[in-house]
Design a protein around this motif. Structure first.
Motif, PDB file in Angstrom:
ATOM      1  N   MET A 192       1.900  -9.300   1.064  1.00 47.52           N
ATOM      2  CA  MET A 192       1.079  -9.698  -0.078  1.00 47.52           C
ATOM      3  C   MET A 192       1.809 -10.820  -0.811  1.00 47.52           C
ATOM      4  O   MET A 192       3.019 -10.749  -1.008  1.00 47.52           O
ATOM      5  CB  MET A 192       0.871  -8.527  -1.043  1.00 47.52           C
ATOM      6  CG  MET A 192       0.184  -7.311  -0.447  1.00 47.52           C
ATOM      7  SD  MET A 192      -1.521  -7.619   0.096  1.00 47.52           S
ATOM      8  CE  MET A 192      -2.338  -7.911  -1.473  1.00 47.52           C
ATOM      9  N   TYR A 207      -6.448  -1.087   3.799  1.00 47.66           N
ATOM     10  CA  TYR A 207      -7.081  -1.662   2.597  1.00 47.66           C
ATOM     11  C   TYR A 207      -7.847  -0.617   1.782  1.00 47.66           C
ATOM     12  O   TYR A 207      -8.048  -0.798   0.579  1.00 47.66           O
ATOM     13  CB  TYR A 207      -8.000  -2.815   3.022  1.00 47.66           C
ATOM     14  CG  TYR A 207      -8.604  -3.661   1.919  1.00 47.66           C
ATOM     15  CD1 TYR A 207      -7.843  -4.175   0.871  1.00 47.66           C
ATOM     16  CD2 TYR A 207      -9.962  -3.975   1.936  1.00 47.66           C
ATOM     17  CE1 TYR A 207      -8.405  -4.967  -0.123  1.00 47.66           C
ATOM     18  CE2 TYR A 207     -10.543  -4.770   0.955  1.00 47.66           C
ATOM     19  CZ  TYR A 207      -9.763  -5.263  -0.076  1.00 47.66           C
ATOM     20  OH  TYR A 207     -10.337  -6.046  -1.056  1.00 47.66           O
ATOM     21  N   ILE A 257     -11.508  -8.264  -4.502  1.00 50.83           N
ATOM     22  CA  ILE A 257     -11.001  -6.909  -4.689  1.00 50.83           C
ATOM     23  C   ILE A 257     -11.931  -6.003  -5.510  1.00 50.83           C
ATOM     24  O   ILE A 257     -12.050  -4.820  -5.226  1.00 50.83           O
ATOM     25  CB  ILE A 257      -9.559  -6.941  -5.273  1.00 50.83           C
ATOM     26  CG1 ILE A 257      -8.981  -5.545  -5.460  1.00 50.83           C
ATOM     27  CG2 ILE A 257      -9.512  -7.734  -6.573  1.00 50.83           C
ATOM     28  CD1 ILE A 257      -8.788  -4.794  -4.189  1.00 50.83           C
ATOM     29  N   LEU A 271       1.122   1.437  -4.349  1.00 54.76           N
ATOM     30  CA  LEU A 271      -0.229   2.003  -4.408  1.00 54.76           C
ATOM     31  C   LEU A 271      -0.229   3.450  -3.906  1.00 54.76           C
ATOM     32  O   LEU A 271      -0.921   4.306  -4.454  1.00 54.76           O
ATOM     33  CB  LEU A 271      -1.210   1.148  -3.603  1.00 54.76           C
ATOM     34  CG  LEU A 271      -1.394  -0.291  -4.101  1.00 54.76           C
ATOM     35  CD1 LEU A 271      -2.408  -1.029  -3.237  1.00 54.76           C
ATOM     36  CD2 LEU A 271      -1.819  -0.331  -5.566  1.00 54.76           C
ATOM     37  N   TRP A 321      -9.456 -12.923  -2.406  1.00 60.55           N
ATOM     38  CA  TRP A 321      -8.190 -12.868  -1.679  1.00 60.55           C
ATOM     39  C   TRP A 321      -8.247 -13.580  -0.327  1.00 60.55           C
ATOM     40  O   TRP A 321      -7.226 -13.909   0.254  1.00 60.55           O
ATOM     41  CB  TRP A 321      -7.744 -11.411  -1.501  1.00 60.55           C
ATOM     42  CG  TRP A 321      -7.214 -10.831  -2.786  1.00 60.55           C
ATOM     43  CD1 TRP A 321      -7.099 -11.482  -3.986  1.00 60.55           C
ATOM     44  CD2 TRP A 321      -6.709  -9.517  -2.999  1.00 60.55           C
ATOM     45  NE1 TRP A 321      -6.549 -10.636  -4.920  1.00 60.55           N
ATOM     46  CE2 TRP A 321      -6.307  -9.432  -4.346  1.00 60.55           C
ATOM     47  CE3 TRP A 321      -6.557  -8.393  -2.171  1.00 60.55           C
ATOM     48  CZ2 TRP A 321      -5.763  -8.269  -4.894  1.00 60.55           C
ATOM     49  CZ3 TRP A 321      -6.016  -7.240  -2.726  1.00 60.55           C
ATOM     50  CH2 TRP A 321      -5.625  -7.183  -4.067  1.00 60.55           C
ATOM     51  N   TRP A 338      -0.151  -2.820   7.280  1.00 58.04           N
ATOM     52  CA  TRP A 338       0.034  -3.630   6.071  1.00 58.04           C
ATOM     53  C   TRP A 338       0.541  -5.020   6.412  1.00 58.04           C
ATOM     54  O   TRP A 338       1.453  -5.180   7.228  1.00 58.04           O
ATOM     55  CB  TRP A 338       1.046  -2.965   5.136  1.00 58.04           C
ATOM     56  CG  TRP A 338       0.576  -1.708   4.474  1.00 58.04           C
ATOM     57  CD1 TRP A 338      -0.682  -1.404   4.050  1.00 58.04           C
ATOM     58  CD2 TRP A 338       1.395  -0.561   4.146  1.00 58.04           C
ATOM     59  NE1 TRP A 338      -0.707  -0.154   3.470  1.00 58.04           N
ATOM     60  CE2 TRP A 338       0.549   0.386   3.514  1.00 58.04           C
ATOM     61  CE3 TRP A 338       2.747  -0.256   4.295  1.00 58.04           C
ATOM     62  CZ2 TRP A 338       1.026   1.620   3.053  1.00 58.04           C
ATOM     63  CZ3 TRP A 338       3.217   0.971   3.837  1.00 58.04           C
ATOM     64  CH2 TRP A 338       2.360   1.897   3.224  1.00 58.04           C
ATOM     65  N   TRP A 370      -6.359   0.228  -1.518  1.00 56.97           N
ATOM     66  CA  TRP A 370      -6.493  -0.662  -2.676  1.00 56.97           C
ATOM     67  C   TRP A 370      -7.631  -0.199  -3.606  1.00 56.97           C
ATOM     68  O   TRP A 370      -7.871  -0.818  -4.631  1.00 56.97           O
ATOM     69  CB  TRP A 370      -6.722  -2.101  -2.196  1.00 56.97           C
ATOM     70  CG  TRP A 370      -5.459  -2.874  -2.003  1.00 56.97           C
ATOM     71  CD1 TRP A 370      -5.042  -3.950  -2.757  1.00 56.97           C
ATOM     72  CD2 TRP A 370      -4.420  -2.659  -1.032  1.00 56.97           C
ATOM     73  NE1 TRP A 370      -3.819  -4.391  -2.296  1.00 56.97           N
ATOM     74  CE2 TRP A 370      -3.410  -3.633  -1.250  1.00 56.97           C
ATOM     75  CE3 TRP A 370      -4.227  -1.730  -0.003  1.00 56.97           C
ATOM     76  CZ2 TRP A 370      -2.240  -3.692  -0.473  1.00 56.97           C
ATOM     77  CZ3 TRP A 370      -3.068  -1.792   0.767  1.00 56.97           C
ATOM     78  CH2 TRP A 370      -2.093  -2.764   0.527  1.00 56.97           C
ATOM     79  N   TRP A 387     -10.852  -5.253   5.850  1.00 53.90           N
ATOM     80  CA  TRP A 387      -9.988  -6.333   5.388  1.00 53.90           C
ATOM     81  C   TRP A 387     -10.228  -7.597   6.209  1.00 53.90           C
ATOM     82  O   TRP A 387     -10.179  -7.569   7.435  1.00 53.90           O
ATOM     83  CB  TRP A 387      -8.521  -5.907   5.517  1.00 53.90           C
ATOM     84  CG  TRP A 387      -7.551  -7.004   5.181  1.00 53.90           C
ATOM     85  CD1 TRP A 387      -6.758  -7.685   6.053  1.00 53.90           C
ATOM     86  CD2 TRP A 387      -7.283  -7.562   3.891  1.00 53.90           C
ATOM     87  NE1 TRP A 387      -6.012  -8.631   5.377  1.00 53.90           N
ATOM     88  CE2 TRP A 387      -6.313  -8.581   4.050  1.00 53.90           C
ATOM     89  CE3 TRP A 387      -7.782  -7.307   2.596  1.00 53.90           C
ATOM     90  CZ2 TRP A 387      -5.824  -9.332   2.980  1.00 53.90           C
ATOM     91  CZ3 TRP A 387      -7.299  -8.062   1.529  1.00 53.90           C
ATOM     92  CH2 TRP A 387      -6.329  -9.054   1.738  1.00 53.90           C
ATOM     93  N   SER A 426       0.122  -1.230 -10.384  1.00 56.29           N
ATOM     94  CA  SER A 426      -0.946  -0.935  -9.414  1.00 56.29           C
ATOM     95  C   SER A 426      -2.308  -1.320  -9.976  1.00 56.29           C
ATOM     96  O   SER A 426      -3.132  -1.922  -9.276  1.00 56.29           O
ATOM     97  CB  SER A 426      -0.963   0.560  -9.079  1.00 56.29           C
ATOM     98  OG  SER A 426       0.240   0.946  -8.462  1.00 56.29           O
ATOM     99  N   HIS A 437      -2.838  -5.049 -10.103  1.00 59.72           N
ATOM    100  CA  HIS A 437      -3.018  -5.585  -8.749  1.00 59.72           C
ATOM    101  C   HIS A 437      -4.425  -5.318  -8.200  1.00 59.72           C
ATOM    102  O   HIS A 437      -5.086  -6.229  -7.710  1.00 59.72           O
ATOM    103  CB  HIS A 437      -1.958  -4.981  -7.837  1.00 59.72           C
ATOM    104  CG  HIS A 437      -2.037  -5.411  -6.416  1.00 59.72           C
ATOM    105  ND1 HIS A 437      -1.588  -6.640  -5.995  1.00 59.72           N
ATOM    106  CD2 HIS A 437      -2.528  -4.793  -5.314  1.00 59.72           C
ATOM    107  CE1 HIS A 437      -1.789  -6.752  -4.687  1.00 59.72           C
ATOM    108  NE2 HIS A 437      -2.355  -5.646  -4.259  1.00 59.72           N
ATOM    109  N   VAL A 438      -4.866  -4.083  -8.260  1.00 60.15           N
ATOM    110  CA  VAL A 438      -6.151  -3.750  -7.614  1.00 60.15           C
ATOM    111  C   VAL A 438      -7.355  -4.145  -8.464  1.00 60.15           C
ATOM    112  O   VAL A 438      -8.492  -4.033  -8.005  1.00 60.15           O
ATOM    113  CB  VAL A 438      -6.264  -2.251  -7.213  1.00 60.15           C
ATOM    114  CG1 VAL A 438      -5.130  -1.859  -6.276  1.00 60.15           C
ATOM    115  CG2 VAL A 438      -6.352  -1.332  -8.407  1.00 60.15           C
ATOM    116  N   ALA A 485       2.083  -2.246  -1.381  1.00 63.67           N
ATOM    117  CA  ALA A 485       1.416  -1.196  -0.593  1.00 63.67           C
ATOM    118  C   ALA A 485       2.090   0.162  -0.831  1.00 63.67           C
ATOM    119  O   ALA A 485       1.408   1.196  -0.910  1.00 63.67           O
ATOM    120  CB  ALA A 485       1.462  -1.546   0.893  1.00 63.67           C
TER     121      ALA A 485
END
Lengths: 289, 289
Positions: A180, A152, B267, A194, B261, A177, A155, A122, B197, B200-201, A191
């Motif tokens: 966001m 990360y 991502i 996910l 990001w 984390w 993700w 990240w 989710s 987002h990802v 987070a």
């Protein structure tokens, strides 16, 4: 049956201090000892909790790094796991030869089981760390098969899925984390979502241990949580800004047994591998990443 | 720039009636017309909304099926899209030769763009339908690249990801979500979490249109929603048991542009394809699905 046995899982959310290796070690040992006193079989600690997170230079990173085996924090955690007959998954700054990794070590009553090296770096981590080079290993323990992801990594649904395919019953997530953008009130942190989604679609347990505090201007968001195989939290989310110990009794046999959802569907086997292969693995046809 | 243009997306959640093809067609036409009156550019309707969901026999399924082109509902939707200059994504029971599919058709001002056939069948669908055999197609429209998933497909992160890789800016999800065991109060439905989710990802928009009502003893859960590229709802979740029209103005250019990001992370490009390939695609080493 052995598959029905439960384990006591604890996430020890705390605030590591950048550069204070001895202090962080002492704090982590105190927390793991407290968890063990309360019956923990498995304790998860945050990402880079041995060193702190916001590294400012490569030379600082080198100075904070530890080797496996041999690093003083690593050896202290291994000794503690041996003494208390527990398993610990904890994030640390790893040096291997002249390379640095954002890693997590898994230690148990028999010593060091191995390390996982963060595969998805990240932001400025890319300045100091190499990307993980040990794939997504499974650590075999008496209570079940354990996978590790770091922050990360979560993700990437591919990472969770690879662990499910490789047999993980529980995924431990040492994490740091950060906030966001766009997080609305009244909904769990992305987070957390996910972790919940991943647990649900892979029918495994997720134990994510975050840190708290502000470090060199970077805030962290706490909210450590333990999610069972249905995808719903069984402990946490913990405080957004205070240290916290969260625990749950987890039945890893159930996680595995309950992948069958009805007469026709088993969530991991239902994958259409005939369709996924080439597009996921290799540079794909219309490549519009 | 064209990439900055917004579109008006509507999900028309309603209660199709099993076997009532004419009635379902009339209802769907009325709803799409109302949405068009309110400025919709794209309208998403539920899974199998032309036929109803709870099929009891293969012969019933055959009797309810339509072909593309030629099926009366398909042609009615295509004519409506042409007349109102909009796009429609709608679920129907497709017959191709002697095979049946749980499909969604995409129609626009220029006619039929194509169909998506559900790749992951849920429960007794396996008795009547073949698994999809058209991969995960992208439908190219003047406003952006559109992918389609149907209901249980959303439980496979691979499916969302393949659409992102293939270029999708928006994923439309005709669905018939059923209750999932363990759903706690105070948290969004797991089906909603999976959409959030995934958006987002993958940094794309998700427009999921569910049905409501009890059909032959099977309840459905409504809660249609539109999620932007950050993963947070911009419309819905709609009612759990009443018809509802939800809409949002969506900027598909933003969805694509905002995949970056920070200076280091994008991502979708951050995927470690060097690690995913073989394990996801082919029968993998320790195969513990």
């Amino acid at each position: 049956m052995a598959g029905e046995s439960t384990i006591h899982v604890t996430c020890a959310q705390f605030e590591p201090r950048i550069g204070e290796i001895e202090g962080n070690r002492e704090t982590s040992i105190a927390l793991v000892s407290e968890a063990a006193d309360n019956g923990a079989d498995l304790v998860v600690l945050p990402e880079l909790c041995q060193s702190g997170y916001v590294i400012e230079s490569r030379s600082e990173a080198y100075a904070l790094a530890e080797t496996v085996p041999g690093g003083p924090t690593i050896e202290a955690w291994a000794a503690l796991a041996q003494e208390r007959k527990i398993h610990i998954v904890a994030g640390f700054l790893e040096r291997d030869d002249d390379r640095l990794y954002n890693s997590a070590v898994v230690v148990g009553p028999g010593g060091i089981l191995g390390t996982y090296r963060k595969n998805h770096l990240w932001d400025e981590e890319a300045l100091f760390f190499e990307r993980g080079n040990r794939n997504f290993p499974i650590f075999h323990t008496p209570f079940g098969r354990l996978g590790v992801l770091i922050c990360y990594d979560g993700w990437f649904p591919e990472a969770w899925r690879l662990l499910a395919i490789a047999g993980a019953d529980i995924v431990c997530v040492p994490t740091n984390w950060v906030p966001m953008p766009g997080q609305p009130d009244g909904l769990p942190a992305m987070a957390n979502l996910l972790c919940m989604s991943a647990a649900h679609v892979n029918s495994f347990v997720v134990a994510a241990c975050d840190r708290v505090g502000l470090e060199r201007g970077q805030p962290f968001i706490g909210q450590s949580l333990i999610v069972d195989h249905t995808g719903w939290p069984v402990a946490g989310p913990a405080s957004v800004d205070e240290p916290a110990m969260i625990s749950a009794e987890i039945n890893l046999g159930e996680a595995r047994r309950k992948r069958n959802w009805n007469d026709f569907n088993q969530i991991v086997r239902d994958r259409r591998t005939d369709l996924y292969g080439e597009m996921l693995g290799h540079a794909a046809t219309p490549d519009w990443h």
